[in-house]
Design a protein around this motif. Structure first.
Motif, short mmCIF file in Angstrom:
data_model
loop_
_atom_site.label_atom_id
_atom_site.label_comp_id
_atom_site.label_asym_id
_atom_site.label_seq_id
_atom_site.Cartn_x
_atom_site.Cartn_y
_atom_site.Cartn_z
N UNK A 192 0.03 2.24 -5.69
CA UNK A 192 0.34 1.19 -6.66
C UNK A 192 1.62 1.55 -7.43
N UNK A 193 1.72 2.80 -7.86
CA UNK A 193 2.88 3.23 -8.63
C UNK A 193 4.16 3.25 -7.83
N UNK A 194 4.05 3.36 -6.49
CA UNK A 194 5.23 3.40 -5.63
C UNK A 194 5.56 2.05 -5.01
N UNK A 195 4.72 1.04 -5.24
CA UNK A 195 4.88 -0.26 -4.57
C UNK A 195 6.24 -0.88 -4.89
N UNK A 196 6.87 -1.42 -3.85
CA UNK A 196 8.19 -2.02 -4.01
C UNK A 196 8.20 -3.52 -3.93
N UNK A 197 7.03 -4.12 -3.64
CA UNK A 197 6.95 -5.58 -3.56
C UNK A 197 5.53 -6.01 -3.91
N UNK A 198 5.32 -7.29 -4.27
CA UNK A 198 4.00 -7.75 -4.71
C UNK A 198 2.91 -7.55 -3.66
N UNK A 199 3.23 -7.80 -2.39
CA UNK A 199 2.22 -7.67 -1.33
C UNK A 199 1.68 -6.26 -1.23
#
Length: 490
Positions: A113-120
């Motif tokens: 979650x903390x590394x996510x780069x896009x909403x999906x």
């Protein structure tokens, strides 16, 4: 107190080994208690900490309204789906083992979650995070149930109630602080990354200090029951969560009706499998304390969900408070809740149902006074003026959670502790979904989404009547709970 086994090999009995009077064992039990309570705190925080980070998150990832909604809904729906199954997995395959698996998944998902780069990616990671929490959480209550006994057990559940209460109001405050601090230029990401060191500590300490226990007659998992329970919960929770956003179309009502039907099929299936490892042991409901506690927990989720959601909007829209001022108001309630939970811990079950019933009566009296204060002061009500009502509300809330769990699970056989804990946790999540639906009916339908102060004040006053009615029903249901706990003699 029943002491935990300190080794890493699982035991095949639901009864943990006892070594009374051993100082190291007593310390191990305290560490085990701390470990499972931190795990519970991580979940409570994660359910609400993201709320204050949503605007920053939306801007950073370019997320649309639907994606933003699923950042929260994906997590809560997945938890609701998996709690019953997660609880039974602990009974069958070892509560410590399943607790560690859930903790590992939750921690990894928090990192993603903390590394996510896009909403999906973020939504997928949140769903995975919810799955980890669904496996981890039932083991918390089950572990408390099989590890402690007598007065120590009541104290442990009192501390559980303190964590439950404190975490629910701390989440939005901590989320705002972490987001506005912009630590290392990470913006909203620390609201998820904070779980990584906590999760690692819980996993490592849990592996060493949390006792292993399983059902005495471990049987295979009821896969048909898993599918039916998951389907019924989806069909009920999803329309309750999404109905208002879509104007309550026909498909919402059709899903609700189908959910009730599938729930009936599930109950019938469990009845047929009563001697062949059912997912839910229906005989648990013969204990009126468990049934009453479960119903009370459902109403607790409904009422607190309604109150805190609408109260936040009342503070900021109805009174024009800043985010910081609203956070201070939450802190006041949190302080009151800590005081109430401390009373529950000190009481150690001596007052039975009388303590949580007194807490509910205090909440009802304070809400009445608070409603009168809101009406009389209108938009001039200050944070200082509402200090006493907020502290008293928190005091009442804090006296309920721990004793309720203690008494509801008191007579549950150790071999069914996971199943009972899964049901108990599911009830509060279902209650929150019902609370969301009622919030749409009695608050948002009155304000129409307007930021007008008078509209929001009037709508919140109406909500207080609904919340008060729910607490009155809770008070009545608590007569099903014992007047004395199991550690007392008549």
């Amino acid at each position: 107190m029943v002491s935990p086994a300190l080794g890493n090999e699982p035991q095949q009995s639901s009864e943990p080994s006892a070594q009374p009077g051993a100082p190291k064992v007593a310390l191990a039990a305290k560490i085990a208690l701390l470990v499972v309570l931190v795990a519970e705190l991580m979940n409570i925080l994660d359910s609400s900490i993201v709320l204050t980070a949503l605007p920053t998150l939306q801007e950073s990832l370019g997320a649309g309204p639907a994606a933003l909604q699923w950042v929260t809904a994906g997590y809560s729906l997945t938890i609701a789906l998996g709690l019953i199954t997660g609880g039974r997995l602990g009974d069958l395959y070892g509560r410590r083992r399943i607790f560690l698996v859930g903790t590992a998944v939750f921690t990894l998902a928090s990192l993603l979650c903390g590394l996510a780069g896009d909403p999906g990616t973020l939504i997928a990671a949140r769903i995975l995070q919810g799955g980890g929490a669904a496996v981890m959480l039932p083991q918390v209550l089950a572990t408390l149930h099989v590890t402690f006994d007598g007065e120590q057990r009541s104290k442990a559940f009192g501390l559980y109630g303190a964590v439950l209460s404190f975490g629910s109001v701390l989440g939005p405050v901590l989320g705002g602080v972490l987001t506005q601090s912009d630590l290392f230029g990470l913006g909203w990401r620390p609201v998820f990354l904070v779980n990584v060191p906590l999760g690692l500590a819980v996993f490592l300490l849990g592996r060493k200090f949390v006792q292993e226990s399983t059902a005495e007659r471990a049987q295979r998992l009821d896969l048909t029951g898993v599918l039916l329970s998951a389907l019924s919960i989806v069909l009920i929770v999803f329309p309750l969560t999404e109905g208002h956003a879509h104007g309550w179309p026909l498909w919402c009502w059709a899903m609700l009706a189908a959910g009730v039907l599938v729930l009936g099929v599930f109950a019938r299936h469990q009845q047929r499998r009563k001697d062949d490892g059912p997912l839910v042991v229906l005989s648990l409901f013969r204990d009126r304390a468990f049934s009453g506690g479960l119903s009370t927990q459902l109403l607790l989720g409904l009422s607190t969900g309604m109150f805190f959601m609408t109260w936040t909007l009342y503070l900021q829209r109805g009174l024009g408070m800043s985010v910081l001022q609203a956070a201070v108001a939450f802190v006041m309630i949190a302080l009151g809740e800590l005081a109430g939970a401390t009373v529950a811990v000190k009481a150690a079950g001596r007052f039975g149902r009388r303590l949580p019933q007194a807490g509910i009566l205090l909440v009802l009296a304070t809400m009445t006074a608070y409603g009168i204060q809101i009406v009389s002061r209108q938009g001039d009500l200050t944070l200082l003026a509402m200090t006493v009502p907020l502290l008293l509300l928190g005091l009442g809330f804090g006296a309920v959670g721990g004793p309720l769990a203690d008494m509801a699970l008191a007579k549950v056989p150790h071999e069914n502790a996971g199943s009972a804990s899964g049901l108990f946790n599911t009830s509060i999540h279902l209650g929150m979904a019902l609370g969301t639906a009622l919030t749409a009916l009695v608050f948002f339908s009155a304000t129409g989404g307007s930021t007008d102060g008078a509209l929001n004040r009037d709508a919140f006053t109406a909500v207080l009547w609904w919340v008060g009615a729910a607490f009155a029903a809770m008070w009545a249901l608590m007569f099903l709970l014992p007047t004395r706990t199991s550690n007392q003699t008549d």
